[in-house]
Scaffold this active site. Sequence first.
Site: not given
Lengths: 311, 311, 311, 311
Positions: D140, D168, D208
């Site tokens: 992330y 992500k 996302v």
Amino acid sequence: MAPDSARRLHGVVPPLVTPLDEHGDVDRASLERLVSFQLDAGVHGVFVGGSSGEIALLDTAQRRAAVEVVVGAVGGAVPVLVGAIDTGTRKVIEHARQAASLGADAVVVTAPFYVQPNDTEIVDHFRHVHAAVDAPVVAYDIPSAVHVGLSADVIAELAAEELVVALKDSSGDLAAFREVLRRTDLPALTGSELFADTAVQVGAAGIVPGLGNVDPHGYVRLYQAARAGEHRTAAREQDRLARLFRIVSVADRSRIGFTAGALGAFKAALAVRGVLAHPATNPPLGPLDAEETHTIAALLDEAGLGPVTAG
Amino acid sequence: MAPDSARRLHGVVPPLVTPLDEHGDVDRASLERLVSFQLDAGVHGVFVGGSSGEIALLDTAQRRAAVEVVVGAVGGAVPVLVGAIDTGTRKVIEHARQAASLGADAVVVTAPFYVQPNDTEIVDHFRHVHAAVDAPVVAYDIPSAVHVGLSADVIAELAAEELVVALKDSSGDLAAFREVLRRTDLPALTGSELFADTAVQVGAAGIVPGLGNVDPHGYVRLYQAARAGEHRTAAREQDRLARLFRIVSVADRSRIGFTAGALGAFKAALAVRGVLAHPATNPPLGPLDAEETHTIAALLDEAGLGPVTAG
Amino acid sequence: MAPDSARRLHGVVPPLVTPLDEHGDVDRASLERLVSFQLDAGVHGVFVGGSSGEIALLDTAQRRAAVEVVVGAVGGAVPVLVGAIDTGTRKVIEHARQAASLGADAVVVTAPFYVQPNDTEIVDHFRHVHAAVDAPVVAYDIPSAVHVGLSADVIAELAAEELVVALKDSSGDLAAFREVLRRTDLPALTGSELFADTAVQVGAAGIVPGLGNVDPHGYVRLYQAARAGEHRTAAREQDRLARLFRIVSVADRSRIGFTAGALGAFKAALAVRGVLAHPATNPPLGPLDAEETHTIAALLDEAGLGPVTAG
Amino acid sequence: MAPDSARRLHGVVPPLVTPLDEHGDVDRASLERLVSFQLDAGVHGVFVGGSSGEIALLDTAQRRAAVEVVVGAVGGAVPVLVGAIDTGTRKVIEHARQAASLGADAVVVTAPFYVQPNDTEIVDHFRHVHAAVDAPVVAYDIPSAVHVGLSADVIAELAAEELVVALKDSSGDLAAFREVLRRTDLPALTGSELFADTAVQVGAAGIVPGLGNVDPHGYVRLYQAARAGEHRTAAREQDRLARLFRIVSVADRSRIGFTAGALGAFKAALAVRGVLAHPATNPPLGPLDAEETHTIAALLDEAGLGPVTAG
């Protein structure tokens, strides 16, 4: 400045504001009054064309006029430092040569900016300026404006190669300042308005406070006390000046940015004290409004500063 | 640039490097070759005196020479944009007036820097420049160099007051770029080398890629494919150019900073391709060394770029 | 810490490293030796679970063990401060309650981080912690780690509402530190290793130097000299400690980041001096290698620091 | 998530907010409604304990409750990603193991923060987590929160060593995102609400979006159009969502910081739509006030979003 004095630049060296008249030209009479006011207060040098002098905003004619007036008004009484502050080496050399030709005792040079230089390039910048200019160079560390700092390693290299005769440190970082003092014997002047007493006590050769425009007598007293080891006297003076420094926070930040708020406050205060005829700043920085000027007048009162009488 | 074309600035507009000769002067022959190379590739405009043109490092004579040569070599074939990039409003106006007098079709202006302006002051800066200069103004957002961004609110205000005719966005922030496209009808050009295809697909009027100096044909193909809705073709071209863009990371960072690494790589590549006689950059930015140039030559090969033959 | 002492936290309060054994668990014997070493040197408090204590890297068991060992080893001799440092208010309250239950005399709390709070939210954070925790709170300003500062306005509000009993300032900004001293009567401790003498001279109640792990005697001497107005003695000690502080720059930065370089150096130096059995740090921070440790040993020698003998 | 699906994480994976009741506990009924609302809209996964889920503000009980409720409510219908976001490696491992034991299909891990790691340490962090945790790891990248980025070199190393199964990317940097797509075959999901269409068109495996809490149907339509090559349809949906995203700027910034303004807006909008019973956020983030909520309701109306009816 003779070589000797150049190497031992010291004392209170205010970075002069550049007074403007109603047409936006340099207000020569006000600038002469400002110089007299500073000399009467006992300053040890003056710095024209610094950040407080709106160097980033002056056009060619303004820059030249400011230097001419100050060199003339000082008349050799104290060293005159002149900013040669610009983004690139060749531009700095142009400014520095002009300054030298107009009588600057030393030129003040930052790292290049806009071009995001690394340390090697910064040192090289000073090598080129040193080689091309017939005046002593003072290194100027002001990361808030140029967005790159002069590291202690860079300054040590500038000192070792004798590329500069002094450092003006406006980084606000006392630990780094002391590292320079430990590692070099370069005269180092602090640009801090707020720990000038401390800087002198730990070895600063002098101070270059923007607020010195407004209260040179205060900074001269502070400097002398700090040099004499009278720490409490210096600290008391520092506290008074720190409270006075609140003038830089008076402007409404939605209307006027940080730099304009500080420069505008110095000019507004000098207008209130009768030294400047106008508080005007160059575009795009606007002047403070009437209410803000009133607040500044109150802070001057609180600091015990009234109208300036002829020297 | 006629008012109409000014308002609809578009296409591939490379920010030209400024070739230097062995004395450090502008290399007029190389610059003329570069302009021919660009025009032959079908570019829709050229930008002289931008970041890739070392604007922050050029002295007065270099700046003037670069503009004169480019205006002359272009001969009206496409619009010539000229950078009027400096720290303060009055300095920008000086540059912009000179550019206009030398034949610029538009001048390119950033936010003021060094002085840490707020949004109100930035808009005011453009108001003053617009009022003082007889040439269309292009707003230039490049926070990596000037350390302040043009917010979507600022750009919307510049558009609403018709202070600028276009935006060059080198922020790298696609979300902000699209917000400008949603909120204004200003022609917006991206400075990104790496998502130029995407920018055009979402509505960019054009692209201003530094790498376009080296491979204008590639960016013209990319632009045309993206405009025609041929997304895969555009993306393939973009991928090839992104791999070519690795030339900006070849230089040893301990010796050469980020900006010098990029500018130096563009010049080295143009020298390898035979467009420039010398890869020299202005001090304090050093040129790439022989090994780095060799690596760049290999990357040119990989991208299918050989020597340029006369147009 | 009784209310009175809490309100007048003062002196040398080293932020203890957290020794680890070969399994990565807290090395209780080494931590007890470290506490003895500090108490023998005359420190006025200890701080467990601070940045130097790897608070950001300790798991639940390590954190608990470190506090238990230190509270036990100190045995009430001096106040024990315990870090309750985490991203959000409820997490901080969990840590602070546990610390209080384990015998902490005060808990040390930063601004929330990760969530980019504004000043209003920062003050509210301290309001919630104050209301929920049965222990005095010390505000901790460390913008290098949490990426938001405690402004003088925020600290003044914390003082006015009596939400905190002291400030630990690791901002490195002496001007801001002095503004707090002018505006509040909060005991303020500096986290600076490098201008600790100055901070005390201008009014700091104490110092919290990471380097104090390695040379507590030096900082105690510095503190006492500074309090006594013996500025030259304090400055000489400060200079020696500043040279010793070069140990934090020994590690190879390509292998070990800034924080790891500092923490690792403190631990390596304590291992060289025989206080710690192992210099291990928590993952992902690696320990210094043999050559780096050798360099640190040489710097300890230069500073006059040999093996520690039992107290 | 079975190994195969783990390796091909894709589609719309909203980072769920964590609804709270009037006591500040997790509001299980509201969270179950939120999961149903998302599944009905056709999302391809959910992410619990992300930045939008207030992970930095949840205490131990809240974190556990949120994961339990979501895993239960999803019932295996789609993968459940769980944030294991904390400052240090051992803390992350604690969270990740708990998440795995509660049924997480993958854990989401940032770079360490507070400790200013370098690239070597960041990769080592992922090595330790990978070795210690029996669940796939998603990297992330969120530099706005952790103040260190995952460089393309770091991500390429994570991919080469198979330490993570997906990325992500909430960096906002499309150029860097595309570099990852060129250099690795890692499924990469964008966290951008504002160029989600573009990201999918250039190769993102999924999106996302925090705003997906409020309008999952919109992002599912956008994703499907972008995957199908229907760029104009995707862009129109993106424009509508970008206008809706103005809800994050409604809160008064003097009262509520940036993060709270965004999280608070998502919760306020979900309360207006009838999905959440309360818009409460954890301290120190305050909820939006009535007038701000009214403005958000108007923006929902403008975007064509009314009350949610039972699925």
